[in-house]
Write a protein that holds these residues in place. Structure first.
Motif, PDB file in Angstrom:
ATOM      1  N   LYS A  71       0.724  -1.339   0.026  1.00 31.64           N
ATOM      2  CA  LYS A  71       0.100  -0.030   0.033  1.00 31.64           C
ATOM      3  C   LYS A  71       0.844   1.403  -0.097  1.00 31.64           C
ATOM      4  O   LYS A  71       1.976   1.114   0.090  1.00 31.64           O
ATOM      5  CB  LYS A  71      -0.810  -0.029   1.179  1.00 31.64           C
ATOM      6  CG  LYS A  71      -1.719  -0.963   1.352  1.00 31.64           C
ATOM      7  CD  LYS A  71      -2.957  -1.313   0.348  1.00 31.64           C
ATOM      8  CE  LYS A  71      -3.680  -2.307   0.769  1.00 31.64           C
ATOM      9  NZ  LYS A  71      -5.091  -2.692  -0.110  1.00 31.64           N
ATOM     10  N   ALA A  72       0.139   2.281  -0.275  1.00 29.07           N
ATOM     11  CA  ALA A  72       0.945   3.713  -0.207  1.00 29.07           C
ATOM     12  C   ALA A  72       0.994   3.980   1.132  1.00 29.07           C
ATOM     13  O   ALA A  72       0.204   3.873   2.076  1.00 29.07           O
ATOM     14  CB  ALA A  72       0.228   4.798  -1.086  1.00 29.07           C
ATOM     15  N   PRO A  73       2.158   5.063   1.530  1.00 30.67           N
ATOM     16  CA  PRO A  73       1.946   5.511   2.863  1.00 30.67           C
ATOM     17  C   PRO A  73       1.116   6.544   3.123  1.00 30.67           C
ATOM     18  O   PRO A  73       0.552   7.178   2.370  1.00 30.67           O
ATOM     19  CB  PRO A  73       3.555   6.302   2.759  1.00 30.67           C
ATOM     20  CG  PRO A  73       4.321   5.650   1.815  1.00 30.67           C
ATOM     21  CD  PRO A  73       3.247   5.206   0.760  1.00 30.67           C
ATOM     22  N   VAL A  74       0.575   6.456   4.363  1.00 27.46           N
ATOM     23  CA  VAL A  74      -0.645   7.378   4.832  1.00 27.46           C
ATOM     24  C   VAL A  74      -0.194   7.784   6.292  1.00 27.46           C
ATOM     25  O   VAL A  74       0.493   7.497   6.926  1.00 27.46           O
ATOM     26  CB  VAL A  74      -1.807   6.356   4.858  1.00 27.46           C
ATOM     27  CG1 VAL A  74      -2.496   5.938   3.611  1.00 27.46           C
ATOM     28  CG2 VAL A  74      -1.818   5.131   5.828  1.00 27.46           C
ATOM     29  N   ASP A  75      -0.924   8.895   6.662  1.00 30.55           N
ATOM     30  CA  ASP A  75      -0.988   9.220   7.927  1.00 30.55           C
ATOM     31  C   ASP A  75      -1.587   8.193   9.080  1.00 30.55           C
ATOM     32  O   ASP A  75      -2.191   7.503   8.584  1.00 30.55           O
ATOM     33  CB  ASP A  75      -1.274  10.841   8.252  1.00 30.55           C
ATOM     34  CG  ASP A  75      -2.761  10.772   7.982  1.00 30.55           C
ATOM     35  OD1 ASP A  75      -3.583   9.745   8.265  1.00 30.55           O
ATOM     36  OD2 ASP A  75      -3.429  11.921   7.607  1.00 30.55           O
ATOM     37  N   GLY A  76      -1.336   8.428  10.383  1.00 33.03           N
ATOM     38  CA  GLY A  76      -1.908   7.367  11.383  1.00 33.03           C
ATOM     39  C   GLY A  76      -3.351   7.360  11.398  1.00 33.03           C
ATOM     40  O   GLY A  76      -4.033   6.308  11.371  1.00 33.03           O
ATOM     41  N   ALA A  77      -4.162   8.352  11.176  1.00 35.92           N
ATOM     42  CA  ALA A  77      -5.482   8.554  11.192  1.00 35.92           C
ATOM     43  C   ALA A  77      -6.162   7.542   9.923  1.00 35.92           C
ATOM     44  O   ALA A  77      -7.240   6.909  10.179  1.00 35.92           O
ATOM     45  CB  ALA A  77      -5.990   9.891  11.465  1.00 35.92           C
ATOM     46  N   ALA A  78      -5.585   7.825   8.754  1.00 38.82           N
ATOM     47  CA  ALA A  78      -5.873   7.302   7.716  1.00 38.82           C
ATOM     48  C   ALA A  78      -5.646   5.722   7.872  1.00 38.82           C
ATOM     49  O   ALA A  78      -6.290   4.941   7.525  1.00 38.82           O
ATOM     50  CB  ALA A  78      -5.108   7.832   6.365  1.00 38.82           C
TER      51      ALA A  78
END
Length: 319
Positions: free
Chosen positions: A292-299
């Motif tokens: 997967k692509a990197p995301v922020d913690g909330a996402a």
């Protein structure tokens, strides 16, 4: 002074600025030694090292021996009749006949304030240990592991924002600025090497993937430094607790301290992926699931079955 006849020995990106500085200063680099081409990247295509590519772009012959311990390789090195060899993150041990071959010996660009962090991973280890500063040491090499006498040292600060990548680039540029005057001072006799202090010796052991495992039972400050020190290599990670997906390995690309939060070590504290450690907490601000692509913690949490108060790691569940 007259241009020096040099051999350059280096492999990764860290070494390229020093090689460029020597060329720009007008010295004659008659040969470059680098690690042999190896598989790299997602496709595992065989690739030449950054130093190898840079040297070829500048018309400099490149040698890639797998060892310098045999008589043939040592004779080939001595046959270059160099005034000095400059070594920067080369990756092979230089035996005594190689060290002795150049008229002025072999000079190393080392990424720490020796004698602290001798060895393979000084940049990462200095951040991981919470050091306030590190730097570059230009060293006259001997047969020991980064034990040679020092020609010059210069420090840089390690701040709460310092990462392995930013420190790597800062030290690579500093080494390039330092190597030319150090080499010219050695050649002219105006610079004398000083033995390293006997006190303060530490060793920067080679990093492995296991070094990147996040252990929530450690202090939060250590975990946060671990992310800054070990990204991109070897990378930080934890095996997530997520029902049927237990054990899915999550990469942690960035984190920040959360000193106003606390809880049982390893538990999720909010919907922003803040995780309790031994004392307070860290917030995982950029993470990546496999494929997967990197995301922020909330996402990340919106697509992952973790609830506040639950353990974030499969190991914590097992315990």
């Amino acid at each position: 002074m007259s241009p020096l006849r040099l051999v350059f020995m280096g492999t990764p990106d860290f070494a390229v600025p020093s090689l460029a500085a020597l060329i720009d200063a007008g010295h004659r680099v008659v040969c470059v030694y680098s690690q042999p081409p190896r598989p790299a990247g997602r496709g595992q295509q065989v690739q030449k090292s950054p130093v190898h590519r840079f040297a070829e772009e500048h018309g400099i012959p490149v040698r890639t021996p797998r060892s310098l311990r045999n008589a043939e390789a040592q004779a080939e090195f001595a046959g270059l009749d160099a005034d000095a060899a400059v070594v920067a993150a080369y990756g092979l041990i230089l035996p005594q006949p190689v060290l002795d071959a150049p008229r002025l010996g072999c000079v190393n660009v080392h990424g720490s304030l020796l004698p602290r962090w001798r060895g393979a991973a000084p940049i990462q280890r200095s951040i991981l240990a919470g050091d306030a500063e590190t730097g570059i040491t230009i060293m006259q090499m001997d047969v020991g592991l980064d034990t040679g006498a020092m020609l010059s040292r210069e420090a840089v600060a390690i701040t709460p924002a310092t990462t392995a990548s930013s420190l790597h680039d800062e030290l690579a540029a500093l080494g390039a600025r330092m190597i030319v005057p150090a080499l010219e001072g050695l050649a002219s006799g105006t610079l004398t090497a000083v033995p390293q202090p006997e006190e303060g010796v530490t060793y920067a052991a080679k990093l492995t993937r296991e070094d990147g495992r996040l252990d929530w039972s450690r202090p939060a400050a250590y975990v946060e430094r671990q992310v800054r020190a070990l990204t991109p290599w070897p990378g930080c990670w934890f095996d997530a607790a997520n029902g049927a997906a237990n054990g899915e390995r999550i990469k942690v690309l960035a984190a920040e301290p959360a000193p106003d939060m606390a809880g049982a070590a390893g538990t999720l504290l909010d919907d922003r992926l803040t995780v309790a450690c031994a004392d307070w907490a860290v917030r995982l601000t950029r993470v990546q699931r496999p494929g997967k692509a990197p995301v922020d913690g909330a996402a990340f949490l919106r697509g992952f079955a973790l609830a506040v108060g639950q353990p974030v790691s499969a190991e914590a569940v097992a315990d």
